[in-house]
Design a protein around this motif. Structure first.
Motif, PDB file in Angstrom:
ATOM      1  N   UNK A 204       0.889  -1.165   0.000  1.00  0.00           N
ATOM      2  CA  UNK A 204       0.000   0.000   0.000  1.00  0.00           C
ATOM      3  C   UNK A 204       0.927   1.215   0.000  1.00  0.00           C
ATOM      4  N   UNK A 205       1.328   1.680  -1.188  1.00  0.00           N
ATOM      5  CA  UNK A 205       2.473   2.600  -1.292  1.00  0.00           C
ATOM      6  C   UNK A 205       2.348   3.885  -0.489  1.00  0.00           C
ATOM      7  N   UNK A 206       1.136   4.440  -0.365  1.00  0.00           N
ATOM      8  CA  UNK A 206       1.033   5.740   0.307  1.00  0.00           C
ATOM      9  C   UNK A 206       0.959   5.605   1.822  1.00  0.00           C
ATOM     10  N   UNK A 207       0.958   4.370   2.339  1.00  0.00           N
ATOM     11  CA  UNK A 207       0.923   4.159   3.789  1.00  0.00           C
ATOM     12  C   UNK A 207       2.147   3.317   4.163  1.00  0.00           C
ATOM     13  N   UNK A 208       3.275   3.926   4.435  1.00  0.00           N
ATOM     14  CA  UNK A 208       4.496   3.160   4.703  1.00  0.00           C
ATOM     15  C   UNK A 208       4.354   2.187   5.858  1.00  0.00           C
ATOM     16  N   UNK A 209       3.514   2.542   6.852  1.00  0.00           N
ATOM     17  CA  UNK A 209       3.378   1.667   8.019  1.00  0.00           C
ATOM     18  C   UNK A 209       2.518   0.439   7.743  1.00  0.00           C
ATOM     19  N   UNK A 210       1.871   0.390   6.576  1.00  0.00           N
ATOM     20  CA  UNK A 210       1.004  -0.749   6.243  1.00  0.00           C
ATOM     21  C   UNK A 210       1.824  -1.855   5.584  1.00  0.00           C
ATOM     22  N   UNK A 227      -2.871  -3.729   7.969  1.00  0.00           N
ATOM     23  CA  UNK A 227      -3.957  -2.926   8.528  1.00  0.00           C
ATOM     24  C   UNK A 227      -3.862  -1.502   7.983  1.00  0.00           C
ATOM     25  N   UNK A 228      -5.020  -0.969   7.565  1.00  0.00           N
ATOM     26  CA  UNK A 228      -5.114   0.431   7.149  1.00  0.00           C
ATOM     27  C   UNK A 228      -5.541   1.240   8.370  1.00  0.00           C
ATOM     28  N   UNK A 229      -4.699   2.156   8.872  1.00  0.00           N
ATOM     29  CA  UNK A 229      -5.073   2.934  10.070  1.00  0.00           C
ATOM     30  C   UNK A 229      -6.342   3.743   9.844  1.00  0.00           C
TER      31      UNK A 229
END
Length: 583
Positions: A204-210, A227-229
């Motif tokens: 999920x490129x725009x969410x580095x923590x995912x 997980x998507x925050x």
């Protein structure tokens, strides 16, 4: 409560309704369907999305748990859930499930009118129905009954989402906008994905923590989990991406039934024609937080980094300039777009290089001078949400100033101003800097894209810029056949028209009769010269598909019938029958 009778009905038939013209729209209500004396906004207590790449579509299963929490309902209240939502463009819904106690019940697929009669009769008798309607286009509604005041109900919707292809990846939007209807916001969305030999390395490129980790799920088996925050839910469309290993510009998968079959195909014209036209793109950022709503400057930058990694290759070049007291340039020269160079530049710039500063005149001047100094080859892409040149006088003065630096490079503009401040002159309303941006893009033969929360998103607009920057073929023609046989019933996910961009994929599903090899022929005019490429694809290079391919074809066939606008009972019956026979 143990129901006396359990019946779930699902309808995918067509009906005219009035809906909001939005790319992302959802609404969730809970009420007493008999007296309407109690009602309130519903809550999505839990959400799970499973995703499996299937070629030109990805199969998504969305599990939702609903409640009427924090609405002062009594435990004895008998309530109905009404959930209205939109799916990503041209999605195909093909299944629905409802949990009744500890059991999961599969929906029946019937026509809308029968579904409504059955549902209403069951609601009146307080039994357990659920009904999923296709309202129009990409808009749906789900109704579930009953839910007691202190109870939760769980449902599952299965749908196919069209993919976006580049030379390196295949991706689809994660429909987090469906979840923003919840009264109590979700803390997170759990996502499970299944890889295949052709599609791997999910991200999920725009969410580095995912980041993904491998797990053993009791239902899905071996898979990857992330997980998507909650702060990303409903914020904008988020994309799930997989790497693919298509090297010759064509992906082909078939479902055979003797000499007959169905095929799905993705063609990357630049690779198919072997016409990789090098790109030189200079990106300019001008941002002010006061005009931020859904799209922040560094969120747009994160989207840009993802698309650069997918659309640029070793033959391309880039640079980036950010507005500031002094414009900040990533490099004094063009940067070769190798993966290593991009990693180094992004690492040097950090995750938040976009400042809360507007200096549009200095920024554009710096960009023009850079391209002139490096040989007058390259295009500019302005990404801005500022509005300091919104009046006709200020816009005309800035254009006159910039004209002193002719020649100008082709300039594309993505305007993500969300302040919605309007200006009226010349018999027309303009939003923010719209008038100036229109002047500049017309003067430089570029394209102007204006962000609107209801109609589009940043990733889609950026994708268009990358696609048009790779050159185009006019008088385009695509023909598919069998070496011994023919193809028919072809549907393009998006009509390519008479001109195609070399970096814009062509996605097609169709039927065939005959024997392999499969034949694909593409022709057109490129830089004034005729081109034609014919390729035969043997069985060894064709990927076997499962029965979902039949649903892909049926979904496109039904959509084509819906879009005729010439409705009579025979047409409606054909839509209903096609839905029923291709469940």
């Amino acid at each position: 409560m143990k129901p006396f009778y359990q019946k779930i009905v699902l309808s995918l038939a067509f009906i005219f309704v009035f809906v909001l013209h939005a790319s992302a729209w959802s609404w969730l209500n809970v009420q007493n369907p008999r007296t309407w004396d109690k009602w309130g906004q519903g809550t999505i207590e839990d959400a799970l999305l499973t995703v499996q790449p299937k070629g030109i579509y990805m199969e998504c299963e969305l599990y939702l748990t609903f409640s009427g929490r924090d609405n002062n309902f009594l435990p004895s209240d008998t309530l109905e859930i009404s959930y209205y939502f939109s799916l990503p463009s041209k999605s195909i819904v093909h299944d629905s499930w409802l949990w009744v106690g500890d059991s999961i019940v599969h929906a029946r697929l019937i026509d809308r009118w029968s579904a409504w009669q059955i549902y209403e009769s069951i609601v009146k008798r307080r039994r357990d129905p659920s009904v999923l309607y296709k309202q129009w286009g990409d808009y749906y509604s789900l109704q579930i009954y009953p839910m007691m005041g202190n109870e939760k109900r769980k449902a599952k919707i299965t749908f196919l989402v069209p993919t976006s292809w580049t030379a390196r990846s295949v991706s689809c939007p994660i429909p987090t906008d469906m979840l923003q209807a919840s009264k109590i916001p979700l803390e997170k969305l759990r996502v499970l994905v299944k890889e295949s030999p052709e599609f791997q390395n999910p991200s999920v490129p725009v969410i580095p923590e995912a980041s993904f980790k491998r797990i053993q799920d009791p239902d899905l088996g071996p898979c990857l989990e992330t997980f998507i925050p909650g702060n990303y839910i409903g914020f904008s469309q988020i994309y799930l991406s997989f790497s693919h290993f298509v090297t010759n510009g064509l992906y082909l998968s078939t479902l055979n039934n003797g000499a007959e079959g169905i095929y799905q195909m993705a063609i990357l014209p630049s690779k198919f024609f072997q016409l990789d036209q090098p790109k030189k793109l200079l990106f300019l950022f001008d941002f002010e937080k006061k005009n931020e709503y859904q799209a922040g400057g560094n969120q747009v930058y994160a989207e840009l980094k993802n698309l650069m990694a997918n659309y640029l290759d070793e033959n391309d070049y880039f640079n980036i300039i950010f507005s500031g007291p002094q414009p900040m340039m990533a490099s004094n020269s063009w940067i070769k777009a190798t993966p290593e160079n991009m990693r180094q530049v992004f690492s040097m710039l950090g995750s938040t290089p976009v400042q809360n500063f507007s200096g549009l005149q200095e920024l554009l001047t710096s960009g023009i001078k850079f391209i002139q100094k490096t040989g007058n080859k390259g295009s500019m892409v302005l990404l801005a949400n500022t509005d300091h040149y919104a009046t006709n006088d200020s816009a005309n003065l800035l254009m006159d100033y910039l004209k002193t630096f002719e020649p100008h490079p082709v300039t594309h503009i993505i305007d993500f101003d969300n302040s919605y401040t309007w200006y009226y002159f010349g018999g027309k309303y303009f939003r923010g800097n719209e008038y100036f941006y229109t002047l500049l893009t017309r003067h430089t033969k570029g394209n102007y894209y204006q962000y609107n929360y209801w109609d589009n998103n940043i990733a889609d607009m950026l994708t268009k810029v990358f696609e048009i920057s790779g050159g185009k073929i006019s008088s385009f023609d695509l023909h598919t056949s069998m070496k011994e046989g023919f193809c028919y019933g072809r549907f393009n996910i998006e009509d390519p028209g008479q001109a195609i961009y070399l970096d814009k994929p062509i996605l097609q599903v169709g039927k065939y009769y005959g024997n392999l090899p499969f034949v694909a022929e593409l022709a057109g005019i490129y830089n004034g010269q005729p081109l034609m490429v014919r390729k035969e694809i043997p069985a060894s290079q064709i990927i076997p598909s499962d029965t979902l391919l039949a649903k892909m074809w049926a979904g496109n066939h039904i959509a084509s019938l819906e879009n005729t606008w010439n409705y009579d009972n025979e047409m409606i019956s054909q839509i209903v029958e096609s839905s029923l026979s291709n469940r």
